[in-house]
Design an enzyme around this catalytic site. Structure first.
Site, PDB file in Angstrom:
ATOM      1  N   LYS A 143     -39.865   1.954 -15.645  1.00 46.30           N
ATOM      2  CA  LYS A 143     -40.202   0.642 -16.193  1.00 46.30           C
ATOM      3  C   LYS A 143     -39.044  -0.356 -16.058  1.00 46.30           C
ATOM      4  O   LYS A 143     -39.265  -1.565 -16.074  1.00 46.30           O
ATOM      5  CB  LYS A 143     -40.606   0.737 -17.663  1.00 46.30           C
ATOM      6  N   SER A 157     -42.228  10.189 -13.577  1.00 44.17           N
ATOM      7  CA  SER A 157     -42.040   8.778 -13.931  1.00 44.17           C
ATOM      8  C   SER A 157     -41.144   8.538 -15.144  1.00 44.17           C
ATOM      9  O   SER A 157     -40.648   7.424 -15.323  1.00 44.17           O
ATOM     10  CB  SER A 157     -43.407   8.136 -14.166  1.00 44.17           C
TER      11      SER A 157
HETATM   12  C1  LIG Z   1     -45.772   3.219 -18.188  1.00 48.16           C
HETATM   13  C2  LIG Z   1     -45.673   4.598 -17.686  1.00 48.16           C
HETATM   14  C3  LIG Z   1     -46.586   5.132 -16.744  1.00 48.16           C
HETATM   15  C4  LIG Z   1     -47.789   4.349 -16.251  1.00 48.16           C
HETATM   16  O1  LIG Z   1     -47.435   3.134 -15.619  1.00 48.16           O
HETATM   17  P1  LIG Z   1     -48.518   1.973 -15.466  1.00 48.16           P
HETATM   18  O2  LIG Z   1     -47.854   0.928 -14.667  1.00 48.16           O
HETATM   19  O3  LIG Z   1     -48.874   1.507 -16.842  1.00 48.16           O
HETATM   20  O4  LIG Z   1     -49.699   2.574 -14.787  1.00 48.16           O
HETATM   21  C5  LIG Z   1     -46.379   6.418 -16.262  1.00 48.16           C
HETATM   22  N1  LIG Z   1     -45.347   7.165 -16.703  1.00 48.16           N
HETATM   23  C6  LIG Z   1     -44.456   6.704 -17.605  1.00 48.16           C
HETATM   24  C7  LIG Z   1     -43.347   7.594 -18.027  1.00 48.16           C
HETATM   25  C8  LIG Z   1     -44.582   5.401 -18.125  1.00 48.16           C
HETATM   26  O5  LIG Z   1     -43.693   4.955 -19.027  1.00 48.16           O
END
Ligand SMILES: *Cc1c(COP(=O)(O)O)cnc(C)c1O
Length: 335
Positions: free
Chosen positions: A60, A312
């Protein structure tokens, strides 16, 4: 018959390249690492993109930093605002502090004290309003209208999507023969940006969105053909919860055009993905980051060549992580 444009013209590869140059000095370049067990299981090389090692613990920071750096100086002088208590709020607070910009995070009274303290520790100003996320969102709208603060949305924003897309550029560069990219999917900013980047560079790459089978708004919306609301349920993949907005402007259309498939995972499958990441890569990741591994372990993915799996984020509650490592298959009693 006229063919539909394959790439919606909302966020372009050039915008993602510009974002990459803009944010590079402020971010970590996260590594990719082969996973021998998943590779043996799938019969093709499986590479993990270790984005849980990003500063603030999640991708993010890419979108938040790009959004901040593209705001006009007058807006930066007044400050930015969000209602996210999760990885986006954390990223925005961090990016704002790095640029010397004021950040306001609006929270409902239901947000636990430790979370409030964590946001304050990042230097953000916390405003406690009302008893629900909706009321916190109303305060965001008020701060934008009356105080001239700039809202930086968590996903439905061109600068945010372009920032998240820089992750796709890195995958295409580090794994030039990639055939399939597995992307965690919630509001769709990550998936839209990554798919625009990798398909812009290598049009034949398949991009698959992964989410939980409990209350996933984008998956339900794609199935219906328009944005819908879903009831939120507790999940190990808490960072994949939340709506996509009935007035969604960008990510719904981009995900519809760019995602080749969406795969849903059960809580037990998500837990198994978290355990695999810890046992084989020593990676402590949140449930929302494990879904790519989960889908491979569950036999829900096929591929003809190298696969990239995005881990992510790593911002998991440590007690919850321990319970899952010890065999728990769902969130269990909430702290
Ligand atoms: C926000 C987030 C997502 C999903 O991202 P989007 O852009 O909302 O689809 C996936 N994994 C983590 C760890 C996140 O913080």
């Amino acid at each position: 018959m006229t063919a539909l444009p394959r790439f919606p013209a909302v966020v372009t590869l050039d915008q993602i390249r510009a974002a990459a140059a803009r944010i590079a000095p402020h971010l970590r370049r996260t590594p990719m690492e082969v996973d021998a067990h998943l590779s043996a299981l799938l019969g093709v090389p499986v590479w993990l993109k270790l984005e849980h090692l990003q500063a603030t613990g999640a991708f993010k920071l890419r979108g938040a930093t790009n959004a901040l750096l593209t705001l006009p100086p007058e807006a930066l002088a007044r400050g930015v605002v969000t209602a996210s208590t999760g990885n986006h709020g954390r990223a925005l607070a961090h990016a704002a502090r790095a640029q010397g910009v004021r950040a306001v995070v609006c929270l409902s009274r239901l947000v636990p004290a430790n979370k409030i303290a964590a946001i304050r520790d990042l230097g953000a100003e916390v405003r406690i309003v009302g008893d629900s996320q909706d009321q916190a969102m109303l305060e965001v709208a008020r701060a934008v209208a009356q105080e001239g603060l700039a809202e930086v949305p968590p996903f439905d924003d061109a600068a945010v999507i372009a920032g998240q897309g820089t992750l796709g550029l890195e995958i295409a560069r580090d794994l030039p023969d990639v055939t399939t990219v597995l992307v965690p999917l919630s509001g769709g900013g990550l998936a839209a940006g990554v798919a625009t980047a990798v398909k812009g560079l290598r049009p034949d790459v398949r991009v698959i969105g992964l989410t939980m089978d409990r209350g996933a708004a984008m998956a339900a919306s794609l199935a219906k053909g328009h944005p819908v609301e879903v009831a939120e349920e507790a999940s190990l993949a808490d960072s994949l919860g939340g709506g996509i907005g009935l007035q969604n402007r960008l990510t719904f259309g981009m995900c519809r055009a760019l995602l080749d498939d969406v795969v849903l995972l059960t809580e037990a499958e998500i837990a198994a993905g978290m355990r695999h990441a810890y046992r084989h890569t020593r990676a402590v990741i949140e449930g929302g980051a494990a879904v790519g591994i989960s889908a491979i372990l569950a036999g829900k993915i096929t591929a003809t060549g190298p696969v990239a799996v995005i881990l992510s984020g790593g911002n998991v509650d440590m007690d919850l992580h321990l319970r899952v490592m010890n065999g728990a298959d769902d969130v269990g009693p909430q702290a």
